[in-house]
Design an enzyme around this catalytic site. Structure first.
Site, PDB file in Angstrom:
ATOM      1  CG  HIS A 141      -2.015  -0.967   1.205  1.00  0.00           C
ATOM      2  ND1 HIS A 141      -2.855  -1.133   0.138  1.00  0.00           N
ATOM      3  CD2 HIS A 141      -2.412  -1.873   2.142  1.00  0.00           C
ATOM      4  CE1 HIS A 141      -3.717  -2.094   0.405  1.00  0.00           C
ATOM      5  NE2 HIS A 141      -3.470  -2.570   1.610  1.00  0.00           N
ATOM      6  CG  ASP A 178      -3.277  -8.087   0.810  1.00  0.00           C
ATOM      7  OD1 ASP A 178      -2.504  -8.387   1.728  1.00  0.00           O
ATOM      8  OD2 ASP A 178      -4.283  -7.359   0.974  1.00  0.00           O
ATOM      9  CG  HIS A 180      -6.872  -4.950   1.953  1.00  0.00           C
ATOM     10  ND1 HIS A 180      -6.229  -5.696   2.919  1.00  0.00           N
ATOM     11  CD2 HIS A 180      -8.121  -4.712   2.418  1.00  0.00           C
ATOM     12  CE1 HIS A 180      -7.052  -5.897   3.938  1.00  0.00           C
ATOM     13  NE2 HIS A 180      -8.202  -5.307   3.656  1.00  0.00           N
ATOM     14  CG  ASP A 266      -5.415  -9.641   3.437  1.00  0.00           C
ATOM     15  OD1 ASP A 266      -5.116 -10.208   2.362  1.00  0.00           O
ATOM     16  OD2 ASP A 266      -4.994  -8.505   3.736  1.00  0.00           O
TER      17      ASP A 266
END
Length: 367
Positions: A141, A178, A180, A266
């Protein structure tokens, strides 16, 4: 098969501040026991599990030097690094959005990036067939000048630029699974034609304003970014379909020198920050697919860099399944949820809807 596993105890010492889930504690919100979801326990327990089962004996366990200033400056501007270092030296704090850290946070983040760099170098130099970096804090990120989502330095970006500077490779593909969106890695390479970035993620989870399918790159990088936003509840079959029909064909067509996976867990069925219903077998099968693809297009050169994953009970089993595949090991850790999570997969109606979603994206790419 020689598989490297890069880790360092100091990465477990990264501190995340006083959080309740994704938000700083304040007002009437009681802190959770673990504070920040990005705690050391998921990754420490993964390392513990591979030692207890004996899988560690089938891996080459190593540490690594921190990424140095020259490495960091290839991705992050000096002004950002100076602010980060000053706040770290002053005892810690928060630079961006959801990125708290304690004393020594700068040095630990540089070490995390160093693990990713070392994993990539050993594979590109032919010392190992593939490698896994247990990096913490994560990195996907982090934009060049703005940290967010628990990420303080862009570990994969730093590793890629270091490898390029050393003349070890010219074309890189990054597949981020991931839950996200990998907005930081996307931002680092968005206008580049020599790095393909592919992100499979839960639509509008985090960040809520990035990760759209229409975002394909700009300038020289037009067409070199692929976002695959999937609806909550996608599940095991949906993830494999997205891999087979979208992600893997794009990587195959790009023909990179090495394939790097931003390996978050996740998307797993019981993760507190995702709603995607993946299982340990999902991650094992995705790993088998990227290994086969890497053998076909880049001499098997594959690197995994650990990102998110917040279930202390399940991340170790998902990671163990990935590492077992990478090493070609017979050492197995039985999935403790194998009788439960398959029952929570989407029904035929949802699968049909998801098939239309994926088919629409595939048709657009083929147009």
């Amino acid at each position: 098969m020689t598989t490297g596993f890069f880790w360092d105890e100091r990465c477990f010492w990264h501190g995340g501040g006083n959080y309740a889930g994704m938000l700083p504690v304040g007002g009437l919100v009681q802190p959770t026991n673990g504070g920040l979801p990005e705690s050391p326990e998921t990754k420490r327990r993964l390392k513990n599990l591979i030692e207890v089962t004996g899988l560690a004996r089938d891996l080459v366990m190593r540490g690594a030097a921190p990424a140095d200033t020259a490495d960091l400056l290839r991705v992050h501007p000096a002004q950002y690094l100076d602010r980060f270092k000053a706040l770290s030296d002053a005892g810690g704090g928060e630079l961006g959005r959801r990125t708290p850290f304690g004393p020594g946070g700068y040095e630990i983040a540089a070490l995390s990036a160093g693990l990713a760099k070392a994993a990539l170098f050993t594979v590109l130099q032919g010392e190992m067939d593939n490698a896994y970096a247990l990096s913490r804090p994560p990195g996907h990120h982090c934009l060049p000048d703005f940290p967010n989502g628990f990420c303080l330095l862009n570990n994969i970006g730093i590793a890629i630029e270091a490898a390029r500077a050393a003349g070890l490779a010219q074309r890189f593909a990054v597949l981020d699974w991931d839950v996200h969106h990998g907005n930081g890695t996307e931002a680092v390479f968005y206008d580049r034609a020599d790095v393909l970035t592919v992100s499979i993620h839960q639509d509008r989870n985090y960040p809520m304003d990035t990760g759209a399918f229409a975002d394909r790159g700009t300038g020289a990088g037009a067409g070199c970014n692929l976002n695959i936003p999937l609806p909550p509840g996608t599940g095991h079959k949906g993830y494999l379909a997205a891999m087979d029909r979208l992600a893997l064909p794009a990587i195959r067509a790009f023909v990179p020198d090495v394939l790097i996976i931003a390996c978050g867990y996740d998307a797993a069925a019981n993760d507190p920050l995702g709603r995607m219903l993946a299982t340990a077998d999902t991650f094992a099968q995705m790993t088998a697919r990227v290994m086969e693809l890497a053998r076909d297009i880049c001499r098997g050169r594959l690197v995994m860099v650990h990102e998110g994953g917040y279930s202390e009970t399940y991340v170790p089993f998902c990671g163990h399944a990935v590492l077992q595949k990478m090493a070609g090991s017979a050492v197995h850790a039985p999935d403790p949820f194998v009788e439960v999570f398959p029952l929570r997969q989407p029904d035929a109606g949802f699968d049909a809807y998801l098939d239309l979603v994926i088919a629409g994206m595939a048709a657009h790419l083929g147009a």
